[in-house]
Design a protein around this motif. Sequence first.
Motif, PDB file in Angstrom:
ATOM      1  N   GLN A   1       0.550  -1.316   0.121  1.00 11.07           N
ATOM      2  CA  GLN A   1      -0.362   0.154  -0.178  1.00 11.07           C
ATOM      3  C   GLN A   1       0.878   0.929  -0.123  1.00 11.07           C
ATOM      4  O   GLN A   1      -0.157   1.988  -0.455  1.00 11.07           O
TER       5      GLN A   1
ATOM      6  N   SER B   1     -13.263   6.878  -2.279  1.00 10.27           N
ATOM      7  CA  SER B   1     -13.274   5.712  -3.488  1.00 10.27           C
ATOM      8  C   SER B   1     -10.973   6.631  -2.427  1.00 10.27           C
ATOM      9  O   SER B   1     -10.842   7.286  -2.103  1.00 10.27           O
ATOM     10  N   GLY B   2     -10.626   5.407  -2.929  1.00 16.20           N
ATOM     11  CA  GLY B   2      -8.903   6.252  -2.738  1.00 16.20           C
ATOM     12  C   GLY B   2      -8.956   7.068  -3.899  1.00 16.20           C
ATOM     13  O   GLY B   2      -9.480   6.852  -4.876  1.00 16.20           O
TER      14      GLY B   2
ATOM     15  N   TYR C   1      -9.895   6.034   2.097  1.00 15.06           N
ATOM     16  CA  TYR C   1      -9.638   4.592   2.460  1.00 15.06           C
ATOM     17  C   TYR C   1      -8.070   4.519   1.066  1.00 15.06           C
ATOM     18  O   TYR C   1      -8.094   5.706   0.362  1.00 15.06           O
TER      19      TYR C   1
ATOM     20  N   THR D   1      -8.924   1.282  -3.814  1.00 20.25           N
ATOM     21  CA  THR D   1     -10.704   1.279  -2.857  1.00 20.25           C
ATOM     22  C   THR D   1     -11.378   1.642  -4.302  1.00 20.25           C
ATOM     23  O   THR D   1     -11.414   2.853  -4.656  1.00 20.25           O
TER      24      THR D   1
ATOM     25  N   TYR E   1     -19.543   4.163   1.500  1.00 16.22           N
ATOM     26  CA  TYR E   1     -19.180   4.909   1.535  1.00 16.22           C
ATOM     27  C   TYR E   1     -19.084   6.709   1.742  1.00 16.22           C
ATOM     28  O   TYR E   1     -18.808   6.790   2.106  1.00 16.22           O
TER      29      TYR E   1
END
Length: 228
Positions: A54, A159-160, A186, A190, A196
């Motif tokens: 990550q 979201s990411g 996130y 993602t 979310y």
Amino acid sequence: GLTATTLISLVDRFGSIEELFDNPPNTQTGKRLLQDDLFASSGIAALRDAAARQIERCTKSKVRIVHYWDKRYPEMLKQISYPPALLYVRGTLETGMDSIGIVGTRQFSIYGKLTTERFAEAIAQKNCIVTSGLASGIDTIAHKATLAAGGKTYAVIASGIDCISPQVSAKLALDISNHGAVISEYRCGTKALPPYFPQRNRSISGLSRAVVVKESRMKGGSLMTGQI
């Protein structure tokens, strides 16, 4: 498998993630984690490997990871009931500026557009950050009007940061990151999902001294943000 609230409370109690790994808590939560093998050697190795991947992904996307105990973590956000344990940030979090949220519907009127632009410009001129959610409609208008006025704006997304869509929003997010910050709880990779967005809304509210709801349906997410 940990909620942000549980993670924060465990680290506050035991001092660090490393201490949790070395001496798992003898509590009901600790027993569950042990049963789930989270603190077993293989579990720790898997977690460290996932974290390394990550971090690498965030580095490629120019995303910084800001944890709850970091001095850069916004103090206002710590005051909400369920603050995120981690923030993924592209851009700069300002420590000496207040923020005002502006949110509203995707199906806006001309009146909604004009007043959003006026509010955003006025807030920017008062040296306050305009925070919104990067959604089409009122959110996008607020971000663009702030940038046009030379102000700073935060976009809090569901979201990411490397998964922003559509492309027009991704381009705006890039502009925002150069004049404020794009913020998510996130991890990179993602995709946005319906649950979310309420989570995102609480962060918009938590970052803001006040929230202006420009236009909304009777059961819109914007009203949810204003009521948090």
